[in-house]
Design a protein around this motif. Structure first.
Motif, PDB file in Angstrom:
ATOM      1  N   PRO A 254       0.807  -1.227   0.000  1.00  0.00           N
ATOM      2  CA  PRO A 254       0.000   0.000   0.000  1.00  0.00           C
ATOM      3  C   PRO A 254       0.835   1.269   0.000  1.00  0.00           C
ATOM      4  O   PRO A 254       1.913   1.329   0.599  1.00  0.00           O
ATOM      5  N   GLN A 255       0.316   2.294  -0.676  1.00  0.00           N
ATOM      6  CA  GLN A 255       0.878   3.639  -0.648  1.00  0.00           C
ATOM      7  C   GLN A 255      -0.282   4.617  -0.555  1.00  0.00           C
ATOM      8  O   GLN A 255      -1.428   4.264  -0.817  1.00  0.00           O
ATOM      9  N   THR A 256       0.012   5.863  -0.178  1.00  0.00           N
ATOM     10  CA  THR A 256      -1.076   6.802   0.117  1.00  0.00           C
ATOM     11  C   THR A 256      -1.880   7.197  -1.110  1.00  0.00           C
ATOM     12  O   THR A 256      -3.095   7.326  -1.046  1.00  0.00           O
ATOM     13  N   GLU A 257      -1.221   7.408  -2.230  1.00  0.00           N
ATOM     14  CA  GLU A 257      -1.913   7.897  -3.417  1.00  0.00           C
ATOM     15  C   GLU A 257      -1.775   6.915  -4.578  1.00  0.00           C
ATOM     16  O   GLU A 257      -0.740   6.279  -4.750  1.00  0.00           O
ATOM     17  N   GLY A 258      -2.842   6.820  -5.347  1.00  0.00           N
ATOM     18  CA  GLY A 258      -2.780   6.085  -6.602  1.00  0.00           C
ATOM     19  C   GLY A 258      -2.792   4.584  -6.509  1.00  0.00           C
ATOM     20  O   GLY A 258      -2.464   3.898  -7.483  1.00  0.00           O
ATOM     21  N   MET A 259      -3.213   4.024  -5.385  1.00  0.00           N
ATOM     22  CA  MET A 259      -3.131   2.569  -5.253  1.00  0.00           C
ATOM     23  C   MET A 259      -4.125   1.861  -6.154  1.00  0.00           C
ATOM     24  O   MET A 259      -3.838   0.773  -6.675  1.00  0.00           O
ATOM     25  N   ALA A 260      -5.280   2.468  -6.374  1.00  0.00           N
ATOM     26  CA  ALA A 260      -6.245   1.847  -7.287  1.00  0.00           C
ATOM     27  C   ALA A 260      -5.653   1.739  -8.684  1.00  0.00           C
ATOM     28  O   ALA A 260      -5.850   0.738  -9.384  1.00  0.00           O
ATOM     29  N   GLY A 261      -4.896   2.758  -9.099  1.00  0.00           N
ATOM     30  CA  GLY A 261      -4.243   2.724 -10.403  1.00  0.00           C
ATOM     31  C   GLY A 261      -3.163   1.665 -10.480  1.00  0.00           C
ATOM     32  O   GLY A 261      -2.970   1.034 -11.524  1.00  0.00           O
ATOM     33  N   VAL A 262      -2.449   1.460  -9.378  1.00  0.00           N
ATOM     34  CA  VAL A 262      -1.419   0.416  -9.329  1.00  0.00           C
ATOM     35  C   VAL A 262      -2.053  -0.957  -9.514  1.00  0.00           C
ATOM     36  O   VAL A 262      -1.583  -1.782 -10.311  1.00  0.00           O
ATOM     37  N   VAL A 263      -3.120  -1.211  -8.769  1.00  0.00           N
ATOM     38  CA  VAL A 263      -3.797  -2.511  -8.872  1.00  0.00           C
ATOM     39  C   VAL A 263      -4.322  -2.716 -10.288  1.00  0.00           C
ATOM     40  O   VAL A 263      -4.182  -3.806 -10.873  1.00  0.00           O
ATOM     41  N   ASP A 264      -4.900  -1.670 -10.870  1.00  0.00           N
ATOM     42  CA  ASP A 264      -5.405  -1.772 -12.241  1.00  0.00           C
ATOM     43  C   ASP A 264      -4.275  -2.056 -13.230  1.00  0.00           C
ATOM     44  O   ASP A 264      -4.432  -2.847 -14.165  1.00  0.00           O
ATOM     45  N   MET A 297       9.564   8.242 -10.354  1.00  0.00           N
ATOM     46  CA  MET A 297       8.475   7.704  -9.541  1.00  0.00           C
ATOM     47  C   MET A 297       7.171   7.783 -10.303  1.00  0.00           C
ATOM     48  O   MET A 297       7.009   8.642 -11.179  1.00  0.00           O
ATOM     49  N   PRO A 298       6.201   6.920  -9.988  1.00  0.00           N
ATOM     50  CA  PRO A 298       4.925   6.920 -10.708  1.00  0.00           C
ATOM     51  C   PRO A 298       4.091   8.141 -10.374  1.00  0.00           C
ATOM     52  O   PRO A 298       4.201   8.722  -9.319  1.00  0.00           O
ATOM     53  N   GLU A 299       3.254   8.510 -11.307  1.00  0.00           N
ATOM     54  CA  GLU A 299       2.330   9.612 -11.084  1.00  0.00           C
ATOM     55  C   GLU A 299       0.926   9.110 -11.371  1.00  0.00           C
ATOM     56  O   GLU A 299       0.627   8.699 -12.489  1.00  0.00           O
ATOM     57  N   PHE A 300       0.070   9.108 -10.349  1.00  0.00           N
ATOM     58  CA  PHE A 300      -1.332   8.730 -10.518  1.00  0.00           C
ATOM     59  C   PHE A 300      -2.199   9.842  -9.941  1.00  0.00           C
ATOM     60  O   PHE A 300      -1.805  10.492  -8.999  1.00  0.00           O
ATOM     61  N   GLY A 301      -3.331  10.002 -10.480  1.00  0.00           N
ATOM     62  CA  GLY A 301      -4.264  10.970  -9.923  1.00  0.00           C
ATOM     63  C   GLY A 301      -5.223  10.305  -8.976  1.00  0.00           C
ATOM     64  O   GLY A 301      -6.035   9.490  -9.377  1.00  0.00           O
ATOM     65  N   GLY A 302      -5.155  10.644  -7.684  1.00  0.00           N
ATOM     66  CA  GLY A 302      -6.079  10.072  -6.690  1.00  0.00           C
ATOM     67  C   GLY A 302      -5.787   8.617  -6.438  1.00  0.00           C
ATOM     68  O   GLY A 302      -4.890   8.027  -7.018  1.00  0.00           O
ATOM     69  N   ARG A 303      -6.543   8.006  -5.540  1.00  0.00           N
ATOM     70  CA  ARG A 303      -6.369   6.585  -5.227  1.00  0.00           C
ATOM     71  C   ARG A 303      -7.170   5.743  -6.181  1.00  0.00           C
ATOM     72  O   ARG A 303      -8.224   6.103  -6.622  1.00  0.00           O
TER      73      ARG A 303
END
Length: 303
Positions: A254-264, A297-303
């Protein structure tokens, strides 16, 4: 051997210290993510008590009712009698598999004749030690981050030569590499405060406290008694090699931001005919090289 089509995704235990409501909100959001397995529990510091055992257990029941396989993770470093008490309650929970991150947990599982997951801090470096743990009840093994492809292949060959077989393998595929643990608190030390009077200051660093060298280059991340690498690794490009090595589960921390994008990202990777380009830094540990790499480092918008 595991094929890509049979690979599973797991959400590793939360390594950082987050406020209670933030933690609960994160996991309730994770219930809708395309994950197969979720690990719950404190693995780093027993002083982190925003969620106590009964809270983790209630969350585990929610997750299981939502269709996830749940595993309760134990502390990596047992230092007090009170921690052994919590460990006993974890082992005797009556429903969920336990990830044993300390030999005390292995011993309790063996005494109760309960199967368990061998966590990455058990320090298993040869096939005979692994075979002994399998006899004790180990059903799944998460190798440490210093144990790359060559070591795993060698252990598999040696196990088979002795008439055994490699247990189910789970490899860290996303997150900062957990490098070391100590009885001292690195965060308290960095802030020049005593460990026993830390004030839970690590809650102020939800992805760890970054350190730099004197040349102002990123070096390490400190997280209470744990030291991590500074880069986020991404093993998605090594998908085919992982499958060929018999890895059946990819662990995402887990990380604070963008975890939904990581899983996807990882779910799409498993469904794609070719592996994707990396989102995080390249991971050298799999090849026995330094984990430090040059990708951003990765850049995702929101979790």
């Amino acid at each position: 051997m595991h094929g890509i089509e049979s690979m599973k995704l797991s959400l590793g235990p939360l390594q950082y210290f987050w406020p209670r409501e933030r933690t609960l909100a994160f996991y309730r959001e994770a219930m809708d993510w395309p994950l197969d397995i979720v690990y719950l529990g404190e693995t780093v510091c027993s002083k982190r008590r925003e969620l106590r055992f009964k809270d983790w257990l209630a969350l585990a029941n929610e997750m299981a009712d939502a269709g996830k396989e749940v595993v309760l993770s134990t502390l990596a470093l047992i230092e007090a009698e009170s921690e052994l008490g919590t460990l006993s309650r974890q082992v005797e929970n009556g429903r969920f598999l336990v990830e044993a991150n300390d030999m005390s947990a292995v011993q309790l599982c063996r005494e109760k004749r309960l199967p368990f997951v061998g966590g990455p801090t058990l320090n298993v470096y040869n096939h005979r030690a692994l075979a002994m743990l399998v006899e004790d009840g180990l059903r799944r093994w998460v190798p440490g981050v210093e144990q790359g492809r060559e070591l795993l292949e060698g252990m598999r060959t040696a196990l088979e030569a002795d008439g055994g077989a490699m247990p189910e393998l789970e490899v860290m595929a996303w997150g900062r590499l957990p490098l070391a643990y100590s009885a001292r608190c690195f965060t308290a030390r960095a802030l020049d405060i005593p460990k026993d009077e830390c004030g839970f200051r690590c809650i102020e660093y939800p992805d760890g406290l970054p350190l730099k060298t004197r040349e102002d280059e990123p070096f390490l991340t400190i997280n209470g008694i744990q030291v991590q690498g500074t880069e986020v690794i991404d093993m998605a490009p090594q998908r085919d090699e992982l499958a060929a090595c018999g890895v059946g589960i990819l662990r995402l921390y887990p990380q604070t931001e963008g975890m939904a994008g990581v899983v996807d990202h990882f779910r799409r990777m498993l469904e794609s005919p070719v592996p994707p380009p990396p989102l995080g830094a390249r991971n050298g540990y799999w090849y026995g090289r330094p984990g430090k790499a040059s990708l951003s480092m990765p850049e995702f918008g929101g979790r």
